[in-house]
Design a protein around this motif. Structure first.
Motif, PDB file in Angstrom:
ATOM      1  N   HIS A 119       0.907  -1.048   0.029  1.00  0.00           N
ATOM      2  CA  HIS A 119      -0.093  -0.145  -0.031  1.00  0.00           C
ATOM      3  C   HIS A 119       0.926   1.201   0.033  1.00  0.00           C
ATOM      4  N   LYS A 120       0.762   1.974  -1.032  1.00  0.00           N
ATOM      5  CA  LYS A 120       1.872   3.159  -1.108  1.00  0.00           C
ATOM      6  C   LYS A 120       1.030   4.446  -0.504  1.00  0.00           C
ATOM      7  N   LYS A 121       2.106   5.329  -0.357  1.00  0.00           N
ATOM      8  CA  LYS A 121       1.612   6.489   0.311  1.00  0.00           C
ATOM      9  C   LYS A 121       0.548   7.271  -0.546  1.00  0.00           C
ATOM     10  N   ASP A 122       0.505   7.041  -1.786  1.00  0.00           N
ATOM     11  CA  ASP A 122      -0.804   7.702  -2.646  1.00  0.00           C
ATOM     12  C   ASP A 122      -1.706   7.082  -2.653  1.00  0.00           C
ATOM     13  N   GLY A 123      -1.964   6.054  -1.733  1.00  0.00           N
ATOM     14  CA  GLY A 123      -3.311   5.384  -1.475  1.00  0.00           C
ATOM     15  C   GLY A 123      -3.381   4.218  -2.551  1.00  0.00           C
ATOM     16  N   SER A 124      -2.572   3.874  -3.512  1.00  0.00           N
ATOM     17  CA  SER A 124      -2.741   3.052  -4.364  1.00  0.00           C
ATOM     18  C   SER A 124      -2.104   1.512  -3.933  1.00  0.00           C
ATOM     19  N   TYR A 125      -2.421   0.248  -4.524  1.00  0.00           N
ATOM     20  CA  TYR A 125      -1.989  -0.835  -4.071  1.00  0.00           C
ATOM     21  C   TYR A 125      -1.264  -1.628  -4.986  1.00  0.00           C
ATOM     22  N   GLN A 126      -0.347  -2.332  -4.717  1.00  0.00           N
ATOM     23  CA  GLN A 126       0.677  -2.939  -5.771  1.00  0.00           C
ATOM     24  C   GLN A 126       1.090  -4.394  -5.548  1.00  0.00           C
ATOM     25  N   LYS A 127       0.755  -5.349  -6.474  1.00  0.00           N
ATOM     26  CA  LYS A 127       1.142  -6.784  -6.258  1.00  0.00           C
ATOM     27  C   LYS A 127       2.814  -6.631  -6.812  1.00  0.00           C
ATOM     28  N   THR A 128       3.849  -7.272  -6.244  1.00  0.00           N
ATOM     29  CA  THR A 128       5.096  -7.219  -7.002  1.00  0.00           C
ATOM     30  C   THR A 128       5.573  -8.646  -7.112  1.00  0.00           C
ATOM     31  N   CYS A 129       6.032  -9.215  -8.053  1.00  0.00           N
ATOM     32  CA  CYS A 129       6.732 -10.458  -8.291  1.00  0.00           C
ATOM     33  C   CYS A 129       8.074 -10.331  -8.886  1.00  0.00           C
ATOM     34  N   ARG A 130       8.728  -9.330  -8.231  1.00  0.00           N
ATOM     35  CA  ARG A 130      10.150  -8.984  -8.827  1.00  0.00           C
ATOM     36  C   ARG A 130      10.309  -8.593 -10.301  1.00  0.00           C
ATOM     37  N   GLY A 131       9.188  -7.953 -10.784  1.00  0.00           N
ATOM     38  CA  GLY A 131       9.202  -7.626 -12.078  1.00  0.00           C
ATOM     39  C   GLY A 131       8.866  -8.452 -13.045  1.00  0.00           C
ATOM     40  N   LYS A 132       8.363  -9.865 -12.535  1.00  0.00           N
ATOM     41  CA  LYS A 132       7.898 -10.824 -13.632  1.00  0.00           C
ATOM     42  C   LYS A 132       6.413 -10.885 -13.674  1.00  0.00           C
ATOM     43  N   ASP A 133       5.563 -10.537 -12.589  1.00  0.00           N
ATOM     44  CA  ASP A 133       4.197 -10.473 -12.854  1.00  0.00           C
ATOM     45  C   ASP A 133       3.282  -9.504 -11.959  1.00  0.00           C
ATOM     46  N   LEU A 189      10.934 -28.599 -13.065  1.00  0.00           N
ATOM     47  CA  LEU A 189      10.735 -30.140 -12.898  1.00  0.00           C
ATOM     48  C   LEU A 189       9.486 -30.491 -13.458  1.00  0.00           C
ATOM     49  N   GLY A 190       8.302 -29.802 -13.335  1.00  0.00           N
ATOM     50  CA  GLY A 190       6.993 -29.900 -13.888  1.00  0.00           C
ATOM     51  C   GLY A 190       6.419 -31.069 -12.833  1.00  0.00           C
ATOM     52  N   ILE A 191       6.523 -30.978 -11.650  1.00  0.00           N
ATOM     53  CA  ILE A 191       5.729 -31.749 -10.586  1.00  0.00           C
ATOM     54  C   ILE A 191       4.632 -31.195 -10.222  1.00  0.00           C
ATOM     55  N   TYR A 192       4.780 -29.844  -9.960  1.00  0.00           N
ATOM     56  CA  TYR A 192       3.664 -28.936  -9.366  1.00  0.00           C
ATOM     57  C   TYR A 192       3.019 -28.062 -10.307  1.00  0.00           C
ATOM     58  N   THR A 193       1.699 -28.009 -10.226  1.00  0.00           N
ATOM     59  CA  THR A 193       0.980 -27.021 -11.030  1.00  0.00           C
ATOM     60  C   THR A 193       0.511 -25.900 -10.012  1.00  0.00           C
ATOM     61  N   PHE A 194      -0.648 -25.876  -9.646  1.00  0.00           N
ATOM     62  CA  PHE A 194      -1.214 -24.887  -8.832  1.00  0.00           C
ATOM     63  C   PHE A 194      -0.489 -24.678  -7.267  1.00  0.00           C
ATOM     64  N   LEU A 195      -0.137 -23.519  -6.912  1.00  0.00           N
ATOM     65  CA  LEU A 195       0.430 -23.514  -5.625  1.00  0.00           C
ATOM     66  C   LEU A 195      -0.252 -22.313  -4.832  1.00  0.00           C
ATOM     67  N   GLY A 196      -0.880 -21.613  -5.465  1.00  0.00           N
ATOM     68  CA  GLY A 196      -1.755 -20.586  -4.778  1.00  0.00           C
ATOM     69  C   GLY A 196      -0.998 -19.295  -4.064  1.00  0.00           C
ATOM     70  N   THR A 197       0.116 -19.245  -4.715  1.00  0.00           N
ATOM     71  CA  THR A 197       0.794 -18.078  -4.112  1.00  0.00           C
ATOM     72  C   THR A 197       0.747 -16.829  -4.960  1.00  0.00           C
ATOM     73  N   LEU A 198       1.067 -15.628  -4.539  1.00  0.00           N
ATOM     74  CA  LEU A 198       0.902 -14.425  -5.301  1.00  0.00           C
ATOM     75  C   LEU A 198       1.519 -14.325  -6.710  1.00  0.00           C
ATOM     76  N   CYS A 199       2.584 -15.223  -6.821  1.00  0.00           N
ATOM     77  CA  CYS A 199       3.364 -15.309  -7.932  1.00  0.00           C
ATOM     78  C   CYS A 199       3.520 -16.674  -8.898  1.00  0.00           C
ATOM     79  N   ASP A 200       2.171 -17.370  -9.098  1.00  0.00           N
ATOM     80  CA  ASP A 200       2.437 -18.563  -9.568  1.00  0.00           C
ATOM     81  C   ASP A 200       2.640 -18.525 -10.914  1.00  0.00           C
ATOM     82  N   ASN A 201       2.358 -17.388 -11.603  1.00  0.00           N
ATOM     83  CA  ASN A 201       2.360 -17.272 -13.045  1.00  0.00           C
ATOM     84  C   ASN A 201       3.750 -16.611 -13.486  1.00  0.00           C
ATOM     85  N   VAL A 202       4.631 -16.590 -12.718  1.00  0.00           N
ATOM     86  CA  VAL A 202       6.075 -15.921 -13.327  1.00  0.00           C
ATOM     87  C   VAL A 202       6.845 -17.167 -14.166  1.00  0.00           C
TER      88      VAL A 202
END
Length: 261
Positions: free
Chosen positions: A104-118, A248-261
């Motif tokens: 939550h930034k000082k300007d009131g906006s919200y951001q999800k960050t995956c280190r620039g990936k998603d 490795l291709g073992i896991y699919t859905f993890l349920g984390t903020l950054c599954d799609n990176v």
């Protein structure tokens, strides 16, 4: 006297061999007493984020509003002037500590960050829309049911991997996989032996042996099939988090903020 890295085949009491039983499902989380503290957010694709900023903070995320999964909070910060941030475990993020963040930034906006990936901007929901999510969405424990136990590789690029149930889901139930990236095969596990000298995971195809040498504080791994021994390179599971949870291709859905990176 020289310390020796022998593996002694003693089965630890309570060591569980993962069989055909299905893995446990995420458990419901009671949020009734937390609703007044909720910040409800969504991204442009309908991903739903709920933050409870209490003395025991919680962060939830789901790809839609049907179910949201509790995130593992690694750290948080606040400047006391409106800005705050939660860092959560996201094992597919390649750099550093494998973190996904909600800010939550000082300007009131919200951001999800995956280190620039998603990364994504988020919209805060209020009124009836927020209340509907708090009342109707299923809030459950983390979506990562299994966590790494050990990882190794031979000189030809074949990986040897053992996982187990996460602590909140029992912490045992080992599985063994062998193969190349994207083509890992689960080996039927017949026995698990563990002691102060190391671990032995016996399968119908061979034994995966982890040996701890107390003399030089090193660990070695060997794949034994019949009379043939293949020395393996021991790999750190945290450093190789992306290899484990993505390549490795073992896991699919993890349920984390950054599954799609």
């Amino acid at each position: 006297m020289h310390a020796r890295g022998w593996v002694i085949g003693v089965v630890v009491a309570g060591a569980v061999v993962s069989g055909a039983a299905a893995d446990p499902a995420p458990k419901p989380v009671d949020i009734k007493e937390l609703k007044a503290k909720a910040v409800v957010l969504q991204d442009a694709q309908g991903g739903t984020y709920v933050v409870f900023r209490t003395d025991d903070p919680k962060v939830f995320y789901g790809p839609n509003a049907k179910t949201v999964y509790e995130q593992v909070i690694i750290g948080s910060s606040s400047d006391g002037e409106g800005r705050w941030e939660f860092n959560t475990w996201a094992p597919r993020v390649p750099e550093g500590s494998h973190l996904g963040s909600l800010e939550h930034k000082k300007d009131g906006s919200y951001q999800k960050t995956c280190r620039g990936k998603d990364d994504a901007g988020l919209t805060e929901l209020g009124g009836a829309k927020a209340q509907a999510i708090l009342d109707k969405t299923a809030f459950v424990t983390m979506g990562i049911i299994r966590v790494p136990h050990l990882l190794a590789r031979d000189d030809s690029g074949v990986y040897y991997y053992v996982d187990r149930l996460a602590k909140i889901y029992g912490g045992k139930g080992y599985r063994v996989f062998v193969g190349r990236k994207g083509a890992m095969k689960q080996m039927p596990l017949t026995d698990v032996a563990s002691d102060s000298a190391g671990d032995v995971f016996s399968t119908k195809s061979g034994d995966l042996r982890l040996v701890r040498n107390s003399e030089n504080n090193k660990e070695t791994m060997t794949w034994v099939k019949g009379g043939k021994r293949t020395e393996l390179v021991f790999l750190d599971t945290d450093i190789n988090s992306v290899v484990i949870f993505k390549d490795l291709g073992i896991y699919t859905f993890l349920g984390t903020l950054c599954d799609n990176v």
